[in-house]
Design a protein around this motif. Structure first.
Motif, mmCIF file in Angstrom:
data_model
loop_
_atom_site.group_PDB
_atom_site.id
_atom_site.type_symbol
_atom_site.label_atom_id
_atom_site.label_comp_id
_atom_site.label_asym_id
_atom_site.label_seq_id
_atom_site.Cartn_x
_atom_site.Cartn_y
_atom_site.Cartn_z
ATOM 1 N N UNK A 141 57.581 21.837 19.129
ATOM 2 C CA UNK A 141 57.100 22.612 20.204
ATOM 3 C C UNK A 141 55.521 22.526 20.416
ATOM 4 N N UNK A 142 54.619 22.916 20.951
ATOM 5 C CA UNK A 142 53.370 22.768 21.460
ATOM 6 C C UNK A 142 52.798 23.490 20.380
ATOM 7 N N UNK A 143 51.839 23.494 19.816
ATOM 8 C CA UNK A 143 51.303 24.002 18.677
ATOM 9 C C UNK A 143 49.794 24.221 18.991
ATOM 10 N N UNK A 144 48.885 24.789 18.002
ATOM 11 C CA UNK A 144 47.146 25.006 18.348
ATOM 12 C C UNK A 144 46.718 23.348 18.950
ATOM 13 N N UNK A 145 45.777 23.938 20.097
ATOM 14 C CA UNK A 145 44.906 23.121 20.280
ATOM 15 C C UNK A 145 43.584 22.405 19.881
ATOM 16 N N UNK A 146 43.504 21.214 19.381
ATOM 17 C CA UNK A 146 42.275 21.157 18.936
ATOM 18 C C UNK A 146 41.688 19.578 19.181
ATOM 19 N N UNK A 147 40.228 19.927 19.789
ATOM 20 C CA UNK A 147 39.021 19.675 20.691
ATOM 21 C C UNK A 147 38.418 18.417 19.243
ATOM 22 N N UNK A 148 38.080 16.573 20.165
ATOM 23 C CA UNK A 148 37.044 16.628 19.100
ATOM 24 C C UNK A 148 35.919 16.257 19.742
ATOM 25 N N UNK A 149 35.016 15.989 18.537
ATOM 26 C CA UNK A 149 33.550 16.059 19.150
ATOM 27 C C UNK A 149 33.087 15.190 20.031
ATOM 28 N N UNK A 150 32.041 15.931 21.367
ATOM 29 C CA UNK A 150 31.710 14.333 22.188
ATOM 30 C C UNK A 150 30.440 14.477 21.425
ATOM 31 N N UNK A 151 29.956 12.831 21.012
ATOM 32 C CA UNK A 151 28.640 11.755 21.727
ATOM 33 C C UNK A 151 28.479 11.799 22.871
ATOM 34 N N UNK A 152 26.915 11.586 22.078
ATOM 35 C CA UNK A 152 25.751 11.892 23.656
ATOM 36 C C UNK A 152 24.863 11.028 23.081
ATOM 37 N N UNK A 153 23.937 10.271 24.335
ATOM 38 C CA UNK A 153 23.119 8.878 23.475
ATOM 39 C C UNK A 153 21.999 9.239 24.227
ATOM 40 N N UNK A 154 20.888 9.295 24.043
ATOM 41 C CA UNK A 154 20.058 9.668 24.863
ATOM 42 C C UNK A 154 18.558 8.778 24.187
ATOM 43 N N UNK A 155 18.130 8.325 25.235
ATOM 44 C CA UNK A 155 16.658 7.334 25.101
ATOM 45 C C UNK A 155 15.582 8.304 24.190
ATOM 46 N N UNK A 156 14.897 8.111 23.237
ATOM 47 C CA UNK A 156 13.906 8.626 22.563
ATOM 48 C C UNK A 156 12.712 8.740 23.342
ATOM 49 N N UNK A 157 11.812 10.260 23.235
ATOM 50 C CA UNK A 157 10.243 10.073 24.704
ATOM 51 C C UNK A 157 9.803 10.800 23.426
ATOM 52 N N UNK A 158 8.663 10.789 23.959
ATOM 53 C CA UNK A 158 7.629 10.632 22.724
ATOM 54 C C UNK A 158 7.017 12.629 23.271
ATOM 55 N N UNK A 159 7.343 13.049 21.523
ATOM 56 C CA UNK A 159 7.165 14.606 21.444
ATOM 57 C C UNK A 159 7.988 15.521 22.272
ATOM 58 N N UNK A 160 9.604 14.996 22.129
ATOM 59 C CA UNK A 160 11.004 15.719 22.902
ATOM 60 C C UNK A 160 11.848 15.325 20.673
ATOM 61 N N UNK A 161 11.574 16.609 20.642
ATOM 62 C CA UNK A 161 12.682 16.860 19.437
ATOM 63 C C UNK A 161 13.015 17.968 19.293
#
Length: 155
Positions: A60-80
């Protein structure tokens, strides 16, 4: 005469290169070069009825699990902003948010949307630095979430 696809209507698969990510009020819309890991898995529960005539288990189906989402972006000046968001986890005071990942059509309209509920950063990786490289500096953030809702169409 070649087929231009006009007779196919909405049978063509969507290209995946036009998308946007919306973090709501906290981080607003941020451009990413890559988003991956939107997955869901349901655990399998095996048991045997006490009066079952078959010598096997029922699955039978049990508990749902979700993986982590990975996001990649360029680094911009003074954006932390991501680093500040990660710093909020001190003393277990992390602010969770709803993340909307929107796949856009050629007109910029939402054709499919992934909604990540109660999302928070679990890992941030800064760019690697090389004196002989010429690539763009890229930050990577990994986000954990509790629920994935997929919707279609304009919102």
């Amino acid at each position: 005469m070649s087929d231009d696809g006009s007779k196919q209507g909405n049978l063509w698969p969507m290209p995946k290169f036009r998308f946007e990510v919306d973090f709501g009020t906290q981080l607003t819309k941020i451009s990413f070069q890559e988003v991956s890991g939107m997955d869901q898995e349901v655990q399998v529960i095996e048991y045997r009825h006490s009066n079952n005539v078959l010598f096997s288990t029922i699955r039978m189906p049990g508990i749902a699990k979700y993986g982590n989402v990975t996001m990649k972006r360029g680094i911009f000046v003074n954006n932390n902003k991501f680093w500040k968001w990660m710093d909020e986890m001190k003393m277990n005071t992390i602010s969770r948010c709803t993340v909307l990942i929107k796949l856009l059509d050629e007109g910029g309209r939402v054709s499919m949307q992934w909604q990540l509920n109660n999302a928070w950063p679990t890992k941030i990786m800064g760019t690697d630095l090389k004196s002989d490289g010429n690539e763009v500096a890229v930050d990577t953030i990994e986000i954990a979430y509790e629920q994935l809702i997929i919707t279609n169409g304009e919102f």
